[in-house]
Scaffold this active site. Structure first.
Site, short mmCIF file in Angstrom:
data_model
loop_
_atom_site.label_atom_id
_atom_site.label_comp_id
_atom_site.label_asym_id
_atom_site.label_seq_id
_atom_site.Cartn_x
_atom_site.Cartn_y
_atom_site.Cartn_z
N GLU A 1032 0.85 -1.18 0.00
CA GLU A 1032 0.00 0.00 0.00
C GLU A 1032 0.89 1.24 0.00
OE1 GLU A 1032 -3.50 0.59 -0.01
OE2 GLU A 1032 -3.30 -1.43 -0.80
N SER A 1050 1.04 -3.85 -11.73
CA SER A 1050 1.01 -4.48 -10.41
C SER A 1050 0.07 -3.71 -9.49
CB SER A 1050 2.41 -4.51 -9.80
OG SER A 1050 2.85 -3.19 -9.52
N HIS A 1051 -0.23 -4.29 -8.33
CA HIS A 1051 -1.17 -3.66 -7.40
C HIS A 1051 -0.71 -2.27 -6.99
CE1 HIS A 1051 -3.92 -3.08 -4.03
NE2 HIS A 1051 -2.85 -2.74 -3.32
N VAL A 1052 0.56 -2.14 -6.60
CA VAL A 1052 1.03 -0.85 -6.11
C VAL A 1052 1.01 0.19 -7.22
CG1 VAL A 1052 3.50 -1.24 -6.55
CG2 VAL A 1052 2.79 0.24 -4.68
N ARG A 1055 -2.61 1.26 -7.54
CA ARG A 1055 -2.98 2.10 -6.40
C ARG A 1055 -2.40 3.50 -6.55
NH1 ARG A 1055 -7.02 0.24 -3.60
NH2 ARG A 1055 -6.28 1.07 -1.61
#
Length: 1448
Positions: A1032, A1050-1052, A1055
Site C-alpha cells: 500500500e 502491479s497492485h502498487v 494504487r
C-alpha cells in the site's frame, strides 16, 4: 553447417589434409568457423598472399617479400613443436582464399594428399553474366562430394543459393552437397553464381568412400567474389597482369595513411576498420599503377616520404641497420610482453618493430657489442615464444584455445538447499558446574555481561566474567582446578602495565605486594560438583584491564607462557554485550568455537598448523562428496584456508628458511627474526612477507616497495610487532646476495603456498599436474604425482593459462580458464581419490577469472557493447560453474548469448532484449546475495559477538564474501553496460508508471512495505530501495521513486494511479543518490513520458492548496458500504448473479458471456454469494470459532493489530455445513464444472480450505489498513467467492485499454507473463513483457520491454476461488487486488527459459499473440463503452478472459 574439425570427426579424421600456405605478414583475419569474418580483410587481388597477375601455378610454392625481409618475418629461431589437439591451442590463420580478379580466368591448385590435387578455376563473366566456378580433383579414387554454401554481404552464416548444380541436395538446412562427376581418375563440379549479393563461396570436400574430409589447414576453402573486382575493373584492367604490387609497399602506404589520420588507436573490436584501412592503402597504390607509375617509382616515392617524415619509426630494409632481424623480433616481443600483450593494429606493429630496432641500436651506440646484446636479451624461453609467432606469422597477437562445442545445459545444477533449524540433540550434555555458575552470575547481574573468557588449564578450565551493574565493575572467576590456588593480579590503564589495585577492590584474605596483589580462591559446590571462585569489585580508577597469573603451591600457571589479561572497559568489550539467542545458526558449535578461541590463540608450531589444515580440508572434502547441496558453501570455506599437509611439506617451512640463511649469508637481523617467527608459528602472513622480500630485492633494494607490498595485503608494522616472535627489523641485503636470494625465496614461496595458499593458481596446478623437485635444500625429494583421469590435453591448457595469466587482453585467458573448469567438472562431481586437490584447482581457476576481469575494467571505458556482453557471458558461465542451484543463471546465460547474436545481426531490438537479460541477471545476483546473507550473516554476527569482533566488521561479513567472488565482477560489468543499453534502446533514466506532478519532502526508506501503514504529516516523496508490487502507499505520500522494477500493472502501480501519486522507477543510481543526499528537503517533480524533471524549491513556493490535495488530504475521504445479507442460497450459477448476491468481478464475467467475439472464451463460473461466510460462522457447528473471532475483533478495535494473523488462522477452523456442500456440488455439476469431491474426500477438503482462505483475506494487513484510511466500516465489507475452473495457461495477460503511463486513450497497454497471472499481479520479482498497440492498427503491436521474471507458475487442471467483495471499484476506493484468489492446488514454480519461448524467439508468433490480446481488449472496451482493466490467459493460441473491471 559448421566446418570445424570437431564437427567432422570421422574414422579417418587423422588424415585430414592441411596446407602450409604463406599468409600476409602483419595482420591475420580472426577465424570464425562457418562465418565470413575470416575473409573480410583479404584483398580481392590475392590468393593466399599471391599477387595479382602472378604466373605462379602452385600457390604452395609462392613466397612474397615482406617489408622487414623474409628472414626477419620468416626465419625460425627454434624449431616449433606443434600443439596437441585436445583442447587445441590454435593460432588464427586465414582459410585458403581464391579471389576473382578482372582477368578472364583465374586458376589455382592445392595438394589434397600425396596423390590428389584440387584445381579451382574461376571464369570472370562479361557484363550481366553469372560467375562460373569449376572444381576439379585429379587422381581421386573415392566418391567425392562438395560440401558448400554461399556468403552474402553483411551475413555471417552460410546461405543456400537457389541456383545449384544438378544433383545438389540440402544437408540439414545448413549446407549444400553436390556430387563430383567422375571422368576416369578426374572428378569435377561446375557451378554458376548469378546472385550479385553473394560475396564468396566456402566449401570442403568429403570423400564418402573413405569417410574423410579435405580442408585447408583445418578450415574452409574460400572462393571470394567481391564486388570490388567488378567496380574497379576499368582501373585494374589497365594494370600489367605481370606486375605485382609488393606487400611491403602496401604496408608503408597503410602506415602513412595512419600517421596522416593522427595515429588512431584500434582495439580488437575495431579490427575490421583497421583492415579496411589496410585495403584502402592497397587500392590507392593500384590506382597509381593503373596511371602508369612503375613499382620502382612507387617504392622510391614511398620510402622518401617515410624517411622525410617527422616520425621515422618506419624504415624499409634498404635503410635498416645491421642488427640481426631475429634479435629485433625478440626485443619487439619483450616490449609487447611488458606492455601487457595489448592488441596492435598493422600500423602499430610496424612501429613496434622499428622501436625495438632503435632500442637495440641505442645499446650498440653506447658500446655494447652485438654478442653482449644477444646474451642480455635472449634468456629463458623467450626464443621459443618468438619462434611460435614466427611460425604462425601472427605478431603482437595472443593465441586462443579452441573451446569445445557443448550444450550449456550440460552444466545445469538443480540442487536446492533447504535451510533447517539446528538439530543438536546429539551434542547436548549435562551442564558443568562452571556453566551453572556463569548462568547464575548473568541472571543476578541483570544479564549485563561485558566480557567473558575461557582459558584452558591443561585438562581444567578457568572462566572469567566481567559485569557492570549499577556502574560498578565486577570481575568473577571460577575454575574446576583442585587444590589451593592463588590469584596474582593487578590493574592497568594500558597494555603491559601492572598497577597496584586500590584497597577497596581487594577481596578479604588478599595480600598486597609491590605492584600487585594476591587473593586466594574460595571453594564452592553445586550438588556433587566442586569448583573455586573469586569475586572482585572495582568502583573507580578508570582502569581498562586486569593482568593476572595463577599460583598453585610454588607452580606458576600462565597463558601459554604469557600473562592472562581480561578487558574491563566498555569500549573494548562492547561488542560482546549481546550475543543474542543464536537463532538461525549452529549455536552449540559456535559456542564451542568461542570457548576454544583463547586456547587457539596460543602459538602453534608450523607442523601443527599444517596438520590441522590438512585434517580440516580432508573433512571438508568428505562433506563435499556426501552433501552436494552444500558444495557452493564448502568451496567458499576451502578458498579461505590453506591445503595443509603432513610432515613432508609442512615441516619444510622451518628447514628451508635455515637453508636460505646459510646459502646466502643472512643469519641475523630481519631474516633471523622471521626465522624465529616461522619456527614458533607459521601463518598465511608468511606468504605475504616472502613476496614483500622478493619485491624489495627486485626493486633494487627499495625499502618502500617492501612496505608497500606488506601494507597492500593488510600487514602493518604493528602487526609484525604483534607476533609472539615479533619482527622488529627491516630487511637489509647486499647486492651480491641478490641472485641467490631471488632464486631461493622463489622456491621457498612454493613451500609456503603449498601449506597456506591452497587456491593459489600456480601451486594448485603444480599439485594436480604433478612435480618432482630435485636440488639442494628446497623440496628435496618431494614428489607429487599427477592426478589420474585428467582430460586429454589438460596439461597444455594449464600451460596456456600460466603463460597468459598476466595478459592485458583477457578474453583468451578467460576462455581457457572456463574451458579448464568445464573439463574438470565431471571429476568434481565424482568421488575422485584426490578430490581435494581438484577442488583447490577449480577454486584457483575461478579466482583467476575474477582477477582477470577486474584487470580488464579500464579497457572497457570505450569498449563496444558486444565486447562487454561477451565478457558478461564468460563471467556468468564462471559463476554458474560455482553455484549449486544454477538454473536461473544458465537461462540468463542463454539470454545473453542470444542478445549477443541479435547485436551481431543488427537486430533493432537487441538492446531492449539485452536490457531484460541485464535486469534478470541483477535479480539473480540479488537473490544469491539474500541467500548468502540468510545462511552466513546470523552465524557471523553471533560468533563475532562471542569473540569481541567489532560490530561493524561482523555486519559486513557476508558483503565481503560476496565481493570476493565472481558475482561482484559480474555486477560491475552489468553496471558498465546498463547506461549503454538504455541509451541504445531509448529507455532514458526513468520509467514513469504514474505521471503526476507533485511537490513534497524527500524521505528515504529501505522498503515501502515497512512504511505502508505509516501516515506522513506533510507531503512526502518516498525514495524506497525496495518495492515488490503488493504494498500500500502510505498516507501523505505524493510520490514513490525506486530502483526496483514493479510491473506497470502491479497492485502498487494501480494504487498509485488511483490515488494520484507519482510513481516511477529510476535506472540511474546517481539520480537516486542525489535524492538520498537531499533527504528532508523540499522537491518539485514533473514527469514526462520517459523522464522526470525535478528541482529543489523553497518552502515559500509550496502551494498550500495543491499540497493538501496531493498530500495528506487525500488520506481522509469517507466511503460508505452497504451491508449485504445472506440471500438464502449457499451457491448460485452465473445466470443468478445480481448486485445483491455478488460483486462486480462476478457480474462482469456473467455479462461478457455470449457478447464477446466467438474467438474470445469466457470460463464457466458459479459463486458462493454475499452472506455465506456470516451464515457459516453463525452455524451451531462453528459456535466456538465465532466466539473466538469476536474476541479477536475487539482486540483490533483497541489497536492490537497482531490479532489480524490470529483471525486468519481461526477462520481456517470453520467447518462446512452439509447444505453448503450439497448446493455447491449441484451448481458446479449443473454448470459443467468438475466437482472436487468426486476425486476423494481429501480433494473437497482442499477446496474448502481454499474457500476459507479467500474469506480470511478480508483480514490481511494490506486490505485492513486500506479500509481504515478511507474510514470504511470493515464490518460492512462482505466477501462473495467466484468459482472458476483454472485454465492451464501458456501465458497470462493484463490489459489496460487506455495507456496508464501516458493517458493516451488511442492505444492499448498490456503485459504478458508465462504461466499463471499471479506472477504478474502478485509480488513476484522481474518485469513482464510489455507492449502497446494503436486501436486503429491492431495488427501492429509494439514491444516496449522483454520479460525478466525468472519464475513462472504452472498448475494441473484445478479450480480457483476468487475473492469478490462489495468493496471493489467504489468511487474513491479501489478495493480490487486487495483480497486473495486461491487455487485449490498449489502452483508449481518453474524457472523460465525465454530463449526456448516462441513468444520471444518467433516474431510472427509473437505478433499474432499480442495482436489477439489487443483485439480482445478493444472488443471488451467497445462492449462497455469505457476503458477496461482486463485479465486473461492464452492457451494453445486461444484467448480466455477471466475478469474485467473499469480501468481506474
Amino acid at each position: 553447417m559448421r566446418a570445424s574439425g570437431n564437427r567432422f570427426r570421422g574414422k579417418n579424421m587423422s588424415n585430414t589434409v592441411g596446407h602450409t600456405l604463406p599468409q600476409q605478414a602483419l595482420y591475420q583475419p580472426s577465424i570464425k568457423e562457418n562465418q565470413s569474418k575470416a575473409h573480410q580483410g583479404v584483398s580481392a587481388n590475392f590468393l593466399c598472399g599471391v599477387p595479382l597477375g602472378s604466373k605462379v601455378e602452385n600457390a604452395v610454392s609462392y613466397s612474397s617479400r615482406p617489408l622487414l625481409s623474409t628472414r626477419f618475418l620468416g626465419k625460425k629461431l627454434i624449431k616449433g613443436i606443434p600443439p596437441k589437439q585436445n583442447p587445441s591451442i590454435v593460432t588464427m590463420t586465414p582459410r585458403a582464399v581464391l579471389a576473382a580478379d578482372p582477368a578472364s580466368e583465374l586458376r589455382r591448385k592445392f595438394k589434397l594428399d600425396t596423390n590428389s590435387e584440387l584445381e579451382i578455376v574461376v571464369h570472370i563473366p562479361t557484363s550481366g553474366a553469372p560467375v562460373q566456378i569449376e572444381f576439379q580433383v585429379t587422381n581421386s579414387s573415392g566418391y567425392l562430394v562438395l560440401h558448400w554454401g554461399a556468403i552474402h554481404n553483411r551475413r555471417n552464416d552460410w546461405s543456400l543459393p537457389s541456383h545449384r548444380p544438378d544433383g545438389t541436395k540440402v544437408y540439414k538446412n545448413r549446407a549444400l552437397r553436390t556430387p563430383f562427376k567422375k571422368f576416369g581418375s578426374t572428378s569435377s563440379v561446375k557451378m554458376e553464381i548469378d546472385d550479385p549479393e553473394i560475396q564468396a563461396v566456402e566449401f570442403l570436400i568429403f570423400d564418402e568412400s573413405e569417410n574423410k574430409w579435405f580442408k585447408h589447414n583445418g578450415q574452409n576453402f574460400h572462393v571470394q567474389l567481391l564486388k570490388q573486382a567488378y567496380q574497379n575493373q576499368n582501373v585494374l584492367a589497365s594494370v600489367n597482369p605481370n606486375v605485382s604490387l609488393p606487400e611491403e609497399l602496401v604496408q608503408i602506404q597503410a602506415y602513412l595513411r595512419w600517421e596522416r589520420k593522427g595515429r588512431q588507436s584500434y582495439t580488437p573490436d575495431q579490427e575490421k576498420a583497421s583492415k579496411e584501412e589496410y585495403e584502402a592503402a592497397r587500392t590507392e597504390l593500384l590506382e597509381e599503377l593503373s596511371r602508369g607509375t612503375s613499382v620502382e617509382e612507387l617504392r622510391s616515392k614511398l620510402t622518401k616520404n617515410t624517411n622525410a617524415g617527422v616520425d621515422k619509426s618506419v624504415k624499409v630494409e634498404t635503410i635498416k641497420s645491421g642488427i640481426p632481424d631475429d634479435l629485433v623480433q625478440v626485443q619487439a616481443y619483450i616490449r609487447w610482453e611488458k606492455a601487457g600483450k595489448p592488441y596492435y593494429p598493422p600500423e602499430k606493429q610496424l612501429m613496434e618493430f622499428e622501436e625495438a630496432r632503435k632500442e637495440l641500436q641505442h645499446e650498440l651506440d653506447k658500446g655494447t657489442s652485438l654478442a653482449e646484446l644477444q646474451e642480455k636479451i635472449i634468456k629463458g624461453n623467450i626464443q621459443t615464444k618468438v619462434s611460435k609467432q614466427l611460425k604462425t606469422k601472427k605478431y603482437f597477437s595472443i593465441e586462443r584455445i579452441q573451446r569445445k562445442r557443448r550444450d550449456i545445459m550440460n552444466i545445469l545444477n538443480k540442487t536446492v538447499v533447504e535451510i533447517a533449524e539446528e538439530k543438536v540433540s546429539h551434542l547436548q550434555k549435562a551442564p558443568t558446574a562452571l556453566e551453572h555458575w556463569s548462568k547464575t552470575i548473568s541472571e543476578n547481574d541483570g544479564g549485563s555481561i561485558l566480557n567473558k573468557k575461557n582459558y584452558k588449564l591443561e585438562d581444567k578450565e578457568l572462566q572469567v566474567l566481567v559485569t557492570k551493574p549499577l556502574a560498578r565493575t565486577k570481575v568473577y572467576m571460577a575454575t574446576d582446578q583442585s587444590g589451593p590456588l592463588i590469584l596474582h593480579w593487578a590493574l592497568s590503564r594500558k597494555s603491559g602495565e601492572w598497577m597496584v589495585p586500590p584497597s577497596s577492590a581487594m577481596p578479604s584474605g588478599s595480600v598486597l605486594l609491590d605492584k600487585s596483589c594476591e587473593t586466594p580462591f574460595t571453594e564452592a559446590s553445586l550438588g556433587d560438583m566442586f569448583y573455586q571462585v573469586i569475586e572482585i569489585e572495582i568502583d573507580s580508577g578508570d582502569y581498562t584491564g586486569m593482568p593476572f597469573v595463577l599460583r598453585s603451591d610454588e607452580k606458576w600457571i600462565k597463558n601459554n607462557g604469557l600473562d592472562f589479561y581480561i578487558e574491563l572497559d566498555t569500549e573494548s568489550t562492547k561488542s560482546k554485550r549481546d550475543a543474542g539467542d543464536g537463532k538461525g545458526t549452529a549455536k552449540s558449535l559456535l559456542d564451542r568455537i568461542a570457548e576454544l578461541e583463547d586456547e587457539a590463540q596460543r602459538s602453534l608450531m608450523h607442523s601443527e598448523i599444517s596438520k590441522a589444515q590438512d585434517r580440516l580440508t580432508d573433512l571438508l572434502q568428505n562433506v563435499y562428496k556426501g552433501f552436494p547441496q552444500h558444495r557452493e558453501i564448502l568451496r567458499m570455506i576451502m578458498s579461505s584456508v590453506g591445503r595443509g599437509g603432513e610432515g613432508d611439506v609442512g615441516q619444510r617451512i622451518r628447514d628451508e628458511i635455515l637453508v636460505i640463511q646459510r646459502n646466502n649469508d643472512c643469519k641475523g637481523g630481519m631474516m633471523e627474526e622471521w626465522h624465529q617467527k616461522l619456527h614458533n608459528n607459521t601463518s598465511p602472513d608468511d606468504v605475504i612477507i616472502c613476496q614483500a622480500l622478493i619485491d624489495y630485492i627486485k626493486s633494487d633494494f627499495d625499502i618502500s616497495v617492501y612496505w608497500e607490498t606488506l601494507n597492500r595485503n593488510g600487514i602493518t608494522k604493528e602487526r609484525l610487532l604483534s607476533y609472539d616472535r615479533a619482527i622488529h627489523s627491516e630487511p637489509n641485503f647486499r647486492r651480491d646476495q641478490k641472485e641467490g636470494l631471488l632464486r631461493d625465496l622463489g622456491n621457498y614461496m612454493r613451500t609456503l603456498k603449498a601449506v597456506h595458499s591452497g587456491a593459489d593458481l600456480e601451486s594448485a596446478i603444480a599439485t594436480c599436474m604433478g612435480y618432482k623437485s630435485e636440488g639442494q635444500g628446497f623440496m628435496v625429494g618431494v614428489q607429487i604425482n599427477p592426478i589420474r583421469g585428467l582430460p586429454s590435453g589438460f596439461s597444455d591448457l594449464m600451460e596456456f593459462i600460466l603463460e597468459h595469466v598476466e595478459d592485458k587482453m583477457v578474453e583468451p585467458l578467460l576462455e581457457a580458464l572456463l574451458e579448464a573448469r568445464v573439463e574438470l567438472r565431471p571429476l568434481l562431481l565424482n568421488s575422485h581419490e584426490r578430490l581435494k586437490d581438484l577442488i583447490f584447482l577449480d577454486i584457483a581457476l575461478d579466482s583467476t577469472v575474477r582477477t582477470a576481469v577486474e584487470r580488464a575494467y579500464e579497457e572497457l571505458n570505450n569498449a563496444e557493447s558486444e565486447k562487454i556482453m561477451y565478457l558478461i557471458t564468460l563471467v556468468l558461465e564462471n559463476l554458474a560453474l560455482s553455484t549449486d542451484d544454477n538454473e536461473d543463471l544458465i537461462y540468463c546465460l542463454k539470454g545473453w548469448n542470444h542478445a549477443l547474436e541479435m547485436s551481431k545481426q543488427k537486430d533493432d531490438q537487441w538492446a531492449l532484449f539485452a536490457k531484460s537479460c541485464l535486469d534478470r541477471t541483477r535479480l539473480a545476483l540479488s537473490s544469491k546475495a539474500e541467500y548468502y546473507h540468510q545462511i552466513l550473516q546470523p552465524s557471523a554476527e553471533y560468533l563475532g559477538s562471542l569473540l569481541g569482533v567489532e560490530p561493524w566488521a561482523a555486519s559486513i561479513f557476508t558483503e565481503e564474501i560476496i565481493r570476493a567472488g565472481s558475482a561482484a565482477s559480474l555486477s560491475a560489468l552489468l553496471n558498465r553496460l546498463d547506461p549503454v543499453l538504455r541509451k541504445v534502446a531509448h529507455l532514458g533514466s526513468w520509467q514513469v508508471i504514474s505521471p503526476v506532478e507533485v511537490t513534497g519532502y524527500v524521505d528515504v526508506v529501505d522498503e515501502l512495505l515497512a512504511v505502508q501503514n505509516k501516515s506522513y504529516a506533510q507531503p512526502t516523496i518516498l525514495v524506497a530501495k525496495s518495492v515488490k508490487g503488493e504494498e500500500e502507499i502510505p498516507d501523505g505520500t505524493v510520490a514513490v521513486l525506486t530502483p526496483d522494477m514493479p510491473d506497470v500493472l502491479s497492485h502498487v502501480s494501480v494504487r498509485a494511479r488511483n490515488s494520484k501519486v507519482c510513481f516511477a522507477t529510476c535506472f540511474d543510481a546517481n539520480i537516486l543518490a542525489e535524492f538520498q543526499r537531499n533527504e528532508g528537503k523540499l522537491f518539485w517533480l514533473k514527469p514526462a513520458s520517459a523522464d522526470i524533471v525535478y528541482s529543489e524549491i523553497d518552502k515559500s513556493e509550496l502551494d498550500d492548496t495543491s499540497s493538501a490535495k496531493d498530500g495528506h488530504a487525500q488520506s481522509s475521504p469517507s466511503v460508505t458500504l452497504v451491508r449485504k445479507h445472506f440471500s438464502g442460497r449457499y451457491a448460485i450459477s452465473a445466470d443468478e448473479f445480481t448486485n445483491e448476491t455478488v460483486g462486480a468481478k462476478s457480474r462482469n464475467i456473467s455479462f461478457l458471456k455470449g457478447k464477446v467475439p466467438s474467438w474470445v472464451a469466457i470460463p464457466t463460473s458459479v459463486a458462493l454469494p454475499f452472506g455465506v461466510f456470516e451464515k457459516v460462522l453463525s452455524d451451531d457447528i462453528n459456535q466456538e470459532v465465532a466466539s473466538k473471532l469476536q474476541m479477536l475483533k475487539e482486540k483490533l478495535v483497541l489497536g492490537e493489530f497482531g490479532a489480524l494473523v490470529e483471525i486468519r488462522e481461526i477462520i481456517l477452523q470453520l467447518a462446512a455445513p452439509q447444505v453448503l456442500v450439497q448446493e455447491l456440488k449441484e451448481k458446479m455439476e449443473g454448470s459443467g464444472m468438475p466437482w472436487p469431491g468426486d476425486e476423494g474426500e481429501n480433494r473437497w477438503e482442499q477446496a474448502w480450505l481454499a474457500i476459507k482462505r479467500v474469506w480470511a483475506s478480508k483480514w490481511n494487513e494490506r486490505a485492513y489498513f486500506s479500509t481504515r484510511k478511507v474510514k470504511l466500516d470493515h464490518d460492512y465489507l462482505c466477501m462473495a467467492v467466484l468459482v472458476q475452473e483454472i485454465i492451464s495457461a501458456d501465458y497470462a495477460f493484463v490489459i489496460h485499454t487506455t495507456n496508464p503511463s501516458s493517458g493516451d486513450s488511442s492505444e492499448i497497454y498490456a503485459e504478458v507473463v508465462k504461466g499463471l497471472g499471479e506472477t504478474l499481479v502478485g509480488a513476484y520479482p522481474g518485469r513482464a513483457l510489455s507492449f502497446i498497440c494503436k486501436k486503429n492498427d491492431l495488427d501492429a503491436p509494439k514491444v516496449l520491454g522483454y520479460p525478466s521474471k525468472p519464475i513462472g507458475l504452472y498448475i494441473r487442471r484445478s479450480i480457483i476461488f476468487r475473492s469478490d467483495s462489495n468493496g471493489e471499484d467504489l468511487e474513491g476506493y479501489a478495493g480490487a487486488g486487495l483480497y486473495d484468489s486461491v487455487p485449490m492446488d498449489e502452483e508449481e514454480k518453474v524457472v523460465l527459459d525465454y530463449v526456448s519461448d516462441p513468444l520471444i524467439m518467433d516474431k510472427n508468433f509473437c505478433s499474432s499473440i499480442l495482436s489477439s490480446i489487443a483485439r480482445a481488449g478493444h472488443a471488451i472496451e467497445e462492449l462497455y463503452g469505457s476503458p477496461q482493466d482486463i485479465e486473461g490467459v492464452v492457451k494453445d493460441g486461444k484467448i480466455f478472459v477471466v475478469q474485467t473491471r473499469p480501468q481506474m
